[in-house]
Write an enzyme that holds these catalytic residues in place. Structure first.
Site, PDB file in Angstrom:
ATOM      1  CE  LYS A  27      -2.794   2.703   2.929  1.00 26.20           C
ATOM      2  NZ  LYS A  27      -3.669   2.150   4.351  1.00 26.20           N
TER       3      LYS A  27
ATOM      4  CG  ASP B 289      -5.127   8.257   4.418  1.00 25.48           C
ATOM      5  OD1 ASP B 289      -5.766   8.820   3.985  1.00 25.48           O
ATOM      6  OD2 ASP B 289      -5.735   7.047   5.593  1.00 25.48           O
TER       7      ASP B 289
ATOM      8  CE  LYS C  79      -5.779   9.225   7.863  1.00 29.85           C
ATOM      9  NZ  LYS C  79      -7.142   7.820   9.296  1.00 29.85           N
TER      10      LYS C  79
ATOM     11  CG  ASP D 155      -1.748   5.636   5.302  1.00 27.71           C
ATOM     12  OD1 ASP D 155      -1.277   4.724   6.263  1.00 27.71           O
ATOM     13  OD2 ASP D 155      -2.599   5.599   4.690  1.00 27.71           O
TER      14      ASP D 155
ATOM     15  CG  ASP E 211      -9.606   7.467   6.755  1.00 30.01           C
ATOM     16  OD1 ASP E 211      -8.543   7.880   6.408  1.00 30.01           O
ATOM     17  OD2 ASP E 211      -9.693   7.657   8.778  1.00 30.01           O
TER      18      ASP E 211
ATOM     19  CD  GLU F 287      -6.708   5.142   2.872  1.00 28.70           C
ATOM     20  OE1 GLU F 287      -5.354   5.317   3.315  1.00 28.70           O
ATOM     21  OE2 GLU F 287      -7.640   5.500   3.673  1.00 28.70           O
TER      22      GLU F 287
ATOM     23  NE  ARG G 190      -9.844  -0.931   4.485  1.00 29.67           N
ATOM     24  CZ  ARG G 190     -10.498  -1.466   5.560  1.00 29.67           C
ATOM     25  NH1 ARG G 190     -11.973  -1.768   5.649  1.00 29.67           N
ATOM     26  NH2 ARG G 190     -10.021  -0.642   6.729  1.00 29.67           N
TER      27      ARG G 190
END
Length: 492
Positions: A256, A261, A268, A279, A338, A340, A342
């Site tokens: 990933k 993010d 967030k 991230d 959020d 995201e 996956r």
């Protein structure tokens, strides 16, 4: 950091020797204690130093010793020097004198093997890592002075050969991974990240970069949906290492790479959002692993695939409630933008198994805050459909000082990600079992291939490291575990 191997400490201003539990000096420390009239023993007995792992005792101005300063560094239990105890001793010795003003630290391990001498240098190098690229006004006295590690070995040539062949390539890979995670998002955005990965072709990797036009044509609609709120183009970088026999089935690693993010429309909280530059830690682990495999010429065929995006709020960003078609043809209802990572991995996993037909896939991701709730900050969670993969990852991790814990992925929880209007939704019902439902989501895109998902949200970044070879900040977590797994279970 300059690494040297020599038969003696020479004129090094600082000399480190090992001691075991019970204040038992080892190797050169025994001879040095005798030559200095028991000065080292007196220093140990006068304080709290016992020889425990990571402990040190600094002794200055010892008569009968050429070095101005001696560091006695703890190597743990008496009668043995295991790999991690030796690494901790070397790292602790470096930290004990890094700000001393001395430029050379000699570590005498001449009573140990050439491989252990090489490991000593490796550990000191990792301990010395600092990300100082943007520190323009740092005063010299605030900067470590040790610039050379001189490892005193019984056979310096053999130690150098072992270091160059097996340890230096992994150290370089970990440093590269740490650099990637440390970079701010305005510098390391998807296209720049892909360019840096492309630069690894010099090691012998084959690197292919797919831009948005190629991704749209191929059907990476879910990955592209995550990045559509950003002015930065999304990318997928594919790294191939062909070190095994021609035609042998490759092993595959997927990462990933969310370069920043914000949470997207499901934004967030502001506090702590600056940390979301890391991230992309899962992708950095995959890049670091491929760097290591190529650097040490691993006898295996391997593929690394990383999905690189930014998740930003914008008039064009995906919304909660949107439905997106994945590369697999399955549809996803997006309940929370959020969740995201996956979505990025779904397309990358499907592409990897479809194109490369790998023996197995391992994905790494800073995927869920729920993983931190479950395991704290010392363990990464492993979710897998393969007992063999679970065993191989579980055997490798403790050998290199990284902690993993196998987590359940019970089919009874599948109902929590069933959607009323699409094939699957991108989060479960509420906060309960959030890491599990995320793993179950990913499993739907593995097509039955042996697969493991490692959630490194707890371990990718550390604020108060207790490991001498791991700095505060980017860890490079996963590079060593996966490299060791490949060495032990899949090479040759």
């Amino acid at each position: 950091m300059k690494i040297e191997f020599a038969a003696s400490a020479g004129a090094a201003p600082v000399l480190a020797v090992l001691a075991h539990e019970g204040r038992n000096l080892a190797g050169a420390g025994v001879q040095l204690d005798a030559a200095t009239g028991g000065a080292l023993s007196r220093a140990m007995n006068a304080g709290r130093f016992t020889g425990a792992k990571t402990s040190t005792q600094v002794v200055a101005g010892v008569s009968g010793c050429d070095a101005a300063t001696v560091v006695i560094t703890g190597a743990g239990e008496a009668g043995q020097v295991d790999d991690l105890a030796l690494e901790a001793a070397a790292g602790a010795a470096y930290h004990a004198v890094k700000m001393s003003g001395a430029d050379v630290l000699a570590i005498d391990v001449s009573h140990l093997s050439a491989e252990q001498a090489a490991r000593t240098a490796f550990a000191a190098r990792l301990a010395a890592y600092r990300f100082l690229k943007y520190r323009t006004t740092l005063k010299p006295e605030k900067t470590p002075s040790i610039a050379t590690i001189r490892v005193v070995a019984a056979d310096p040539k053999a130690a150098r050969a072992a270091y160059d062949a097996d340890f230096a390539p992994v150290a370089e890979a970990i440093e590269f991974s740490r650099d990637l995670v440390s970079e701010p998002a305005n510098i390391l955005y998807p296209e720049e990240y892909a360019r840096r990965v492309k630069g690894l072709e010099k090691l012998g990797l084959e690197v292919e970069v797919l831009g948005e036009k190629e991704l749209e044509k191929l059907g990476f609609r879910t990955l592209l949906a995550v990045g559509q709120g950003s002015v930065r183009d999304s990318q997928v970088a594919i790294m191939t290492w062909n070190g095994g026999k021609k035609g042998d089935q490759p092993i595959a690693f997927v990462g990933k790479g969310v370069c920043f993010d914000t949470g997207g429309i499901s934004i967030k909280p502001a506090e702590g959002m600056e940390e979301m530059k890391w991230d992309m830690g899962g992708s950095a682990a995959v890049v670091g692993l491929m760097h290591a495999l190529a650097g040490r010429k691993a006898r295996v065929n391997a593929v690394g695939v990383i999905g690189l995006v930014e998740n930003m709020p914008d008039g064009n960003a995906i919304r909660p409630g949107d439905v997106v078609e994945t590369l697999s043809g399955q549809t996803v209802e997006i309940l929370n933008t959020d969740a995201e990572g996956r979505l990025v991995l779904a397309d990358c996993l499907w592409y990897t198994q479809e194109r490369f037909k790998p023996k197995f896939m391992v994905d790494l991701a800073t995927l869920t805050g729920a993983m931190i709730v479950s395991l704290g900050l010392e363990y990464a969670g492993v979710f897998t459909n393969s007992d063999e993969l679970a065993e191989n990852i579980g055997n490798a991790a403790p050998k290199v000082g990284e902690n993993v814990w196998r987590m359940p992925i019970p089919t009874i929880y599948e109902r929590h990600i069933d959607s009323p209007i699409a094939d699957v939704k991108n989060m479960g019902n509420g906060r309960a079992g959030g890491s599990i439902t995320a793993a179950l989501f990913l499993q739907r895109f593995t097509n039955g291939v042996p697969w493991a998902h490692i959630d490194i949200a707890p371990t990718a970044w550390v604020k108060d490291s207790k490991n001498p070879t791991v700095p505060d900040g980017a860890v490079g977590w996963g590079v060593r575990t996966l490299d060791r797994m490949v060495r032990d279970a899949y090479e040759g």
